[in-house]
Enzyme design. Structure first.
Site, short mmCIF file in Angstrom:
data_model
loop_
_atom_site.label_atom_id
_atom_site.label_comp_id
_atom_site.label_asym_id
_atom_site.label_seq_id
_atom_site.Cartn_x
_atom_site.Cartn_y
_atom_site.Cartn_z
N SER A 142 1.13 -0.66 -0.43
CA SER A 142 0.31 0.13 0.18
C SER A 142 1.23 1.28 0.28
CB SER A 142 -0.59 -0.02 1.09
OG SER A 142 -1.71 1.43 1.32
N TYR A 155 -1.18 -0.62 10.61
CA TYR A 155 -1.69 -0.93 8.72
C TYR A 155 -0.44 -1.04 8.25
CZ TYR A 155 -3.70 -1.15 4.35
OH TYR A 155 -4.17 -1.18 2.92
N1 NAP Z 1 -9.33 -0.32 -1.06
C1 NAP Z 1 -7.93 0.00 -1.28
O1 NAP Z 1 -8.07 1.13 -1.40
C2 NAP Z 1 -6.44 -0.61 -0.92
C3 NAP Z 1 -5.28 0.46 -1.20
C4 NAP Z 1 -4.10 -0.65 -0.58
C5 NAP Z 1 -3.80 -1.30 -0.27
N2 NAP Z 1 -5.05 -2.60 -0.38
C6 NAP Z 1 -4.63 -3.42 0.32
O2 NAP Z 1 -5.28 -4.74 -1.21
C7 NAP Z 1 -5.64 -6.05 0.03
C8 NAP Z 1 -7.55 -6.30 -0.28
O3 NAP Z 1 -7.84 -5.43 0.11
P1 NAP Z 1 -8.96 -5.18 -0.54
O4 NAP Z 1 -9.44 -3.39 -0.34
O5 NAP Z 1 -10.02 -5.11 -1.59
O6 NAP Z 1 -10.15 -5.92 0.75
P2 NAP Z 1 -11.44 -6.24 0.85
O7 NAP Z 1 -12.05 -5.55 0.07
O8 NAP Z 1 -12.30 -6.24 2.58
O9 NAP Z 1 -10.58 -7.82 0.68
C9 NAP Z 1 -10.37 -8.78 1.61
C10 NAP Z 1 -9.39 -9.55 1.25
O10 NAP Z 1 -9.03 -10.29 2.57
C11 NAP Z 1 -9.74 -11.78 2.68
N3 NAP Z 1 -9.37 -11.88 4.35
C12 NAP Z 1 -9.40 -11.21 5.47
N4 NAP Z 1 -9.18 -11.28 6.34
C13 NAP Z 1 -8.66 -12.85 5.70
C14 NAP Z 1 -8.50 -13.97 6.56
N5 NAP Z 1 -8.28 -13.77 8.25
N6 NAP Z 1 -8.42 -15.47 6.28
C15 NAP Z 1 -8.46 -14.96 4.39
N7 NAP Z 1 -8.76 -14.03 4.08
C16 NAP Z 1 -8.78 -13.03 4.17
C17 NAP Z 1 -11.43 -11.16 2.44
O11 NAP Z 1 -12.25 -13.08 2.06
P3 NAP Z 1 -12.92 -13.39 3.46
O12 NAP Z 1 -13.77 -11.81 4.31
O13 NAP Z 1 -13.18 -14.21 2.62
O14 NAP Z 1 -12.21 -14.09 3.90
C18 NAP Z 1 -11.10 -10.85 1.16
O15 NAP Z 1 -11.46 -11.55 0.04
C19 NAP Z 1 -5.02 -5.44 1.18
O16 NAP Z 1 -4.15 -6.60 1.78
C20 NAP Z 1 -5.37 -4.12 1.68
O17 NAP Z 1 -4.76 -3.11 2.67
C21 NAP Z 1 -6.45 -1.80 -0.82
#
Ligand code: NAP
Length: 273
Positions: A142, A155
Site C-alpha cells: 500500500s 497497518y
Molecule cells: N482498497 C484499497 O483502497 C487498498 C489500498 C491499498 C492496499 N490495499 C490492500 O489490498 C488488499 C485487499 O484489500 P481490499 O481493499 O480488496 O479489501 P476487502 O475488500 O476487505 O477484501 C479483503 C480480502 O481479504 C480476505 N481476508 C481478510 N481476512 C482474511 C483472513 N483472515 N483469511 C483469509 N482471507 C482474509 C477477505 O476474504 P474473506 O473475508 O472471505 O476471508 C477478502 O477477500 C489488502 O491487503 C489491503 O490492505 C487496499
C-alpha cells in the site's frame, strides 16, 4: 515471467475487492487459479464465472491467520496443479484507529493477517518455485507502506514489512528464476477497505491525495509479473515524487505528508461514526 497462459497463480483474499479484480485479470491472461479466502460461497461463485473463460479454478477456503491452513493451502494447490508459478499475497484488513485506544489484539491480528501470512506463504511456496526454476511472488502492499500514515501505525507497519520482504527476496533470489514485486495502491474508489475508511470519514479523499481503481491494481499485478518490476505505486496523481522527497529530505517530506493527510485520516479513524 513473460508467458502467463497455462501457468498457475494462487491468490489470497480473492473473494472480493482488489483480490477479486486481480483474479479476473489473471484469468483473462489465461492463468489457472487457486482462490483462497474464508468466504467459500463467494469463491465458488467466482470460480464458476472464471471457468467459463476456459481456465481451471480451485477453491480452497483458508483463514490466512492460521499457519496450518496456509501449509495445507499450498499442499492442496501443489497436489492439484503440480506447481505454483505465481503467489499473490493480497488478503488484508485495515486498522485505522488512534494508537492510544486501538485494542492490542487488533495490532496483533493486523500484523498476522497482512504480513505474517505473506511471509509464511512465501516460505511454503518457495522450495517448489526454486525446484521449477521459475516463480513470482506479488505482495499487495500500500502507499501506507511507503510513508506510515497517521492513525495507521499497525497497518502501515504491516505494509512497510511487505515492501521490505519483497526487497529482501528479490536480492536473495537473483538469477534463480524466482522473483517478487510489491504493489502499492492508493485508495481504491471501487470497493474494498477504502469503503470503510470513506464511510467513517463521511467523504472521499481530497483531490490532491488522488485514488486508484481495482482494475488499475489488477493491471499493475500483471505488469509486475511480466516485467519483473520491484515496486509499482498505483495512484493518480503520481505519488512517487513525494516518497522520494520523504527519503531525501525526511523533515520536509513528513511536513507535506502531515499537512495533506492527517485531517482526512483523523476523520477516517473515528470509530464512533
Ligand atoms: N482498497 C484499497 O483502497 C487498498 C489500498 C491499498 C492496499 N490495499 C490492500 O489490498 C488488499 C485487499 O484489500 P481490499 O481493499 O480488496 O479489501 P476487502 O475488500 O476487505 O477484501 C479483503 C480480502 O481479504 C480476505 N481476508 C481478510 N481476512 C482474511 C483472513 N483472515 N483469511 C483469509 N482471507 C482474509 C477477505 O476474504 P474473506 O473475508 O472471505 O476471508 C477478502 O477477500 C489488502 O491487503 C489491503 O490492505 C487496499
Amino acid at each position: 515471467m513473460k508467458e502467463l497462459r497455462g501457468r498457475t497463480a494462487l491468490i489470497t483474499g480473492a473473494s472480493r475487492g482488489l483480490g477479486l479484480a486481480v483474479a479476473k485479470g489473471l484469468a483473462r491472461e489465461g492463468m489457472n487459479l487457486v482462490l483462497a479466502a474464508r468466504s467459500r460461497e463467494l469463491l465458488d461463485e467466482l470460480a464458476t464465472e472464471l471457468r467459463s473463460l476456459g481456465i481451471r479454478a480451485l477453491v480452497v477456503p483458508t483463514d490466512v491467520a492460521d499457519e496450518a491452513q496456509l501449509k495445507s493451502l499450498v499442499d492442496t494447490a501443489l497436489a492439484e496443479f503440480g506447481v505454483i508459478d505465481v503467489l499473490v499475497n493480497n488478503a488484508g484488513i485495515e486498522a485505522f484507529c488512534p494508537f492510544d485506544v486501538i485494542e492490542p489484539q487488533e495490532i496483533v491480528r493486523t500484523i498476522q493477517v497482512n504480513l505474517i501470512s505473506a511471509l509464511l506463504l512465501a516460505r511454503f511456496v518457495l522450495p517448489s518455485m526454486l525446484k521449477a526454476g521459475r516463480g513470482h511472488i506479488v505482495n499487495m502492499a500500500s502507499t501506507a507502506g511507503k510513508s506510515g500514515p497517521a492513525f495507521g501505525a499497525a497497518y502501515g507497519a504491516s505494509k512497510a514489512g511487505m515492501i521490505a520482504m519483497t526487497q529482501s527476496l528479490r536480492v536473495e533470489l537473483h538469477k534463480t528464476g524466482v522473483s517478487a514485486s510489491a504493489i502499492c495502491p492508493g485508495f481504491a474508489t471501487d470497493g474494498g477497505v477504502y469503503e470503510i475508511v470513506k464511510k467513517r470519514a463521511g467523504r472521499g479523499t481530497p483531490w490532491y491525495l488522488g485514488s486508484t481503481s481495482a482494475e488499475a491494481v489488477a493491471r499493475a499485478v500483471v505488469k509486475s509479473i511480466r516485467n519483473n518490476r520491484p515496486e509499482l505505486i498505483v495512484n493518480f496523481p503520481a505519488l512517487r515524487p513525494v516518497f522520494v522527497l520523504c527519503q531525501a529530505f525526511p523533515t520536509i517530506g513528513e511536513w507535506i505528508v502531515r499537512v495533506t493527510t492527517r485531517r482526512y485520516l483523523k476523520m477516517a479513524a473515528d470509530r464512533k461514526k
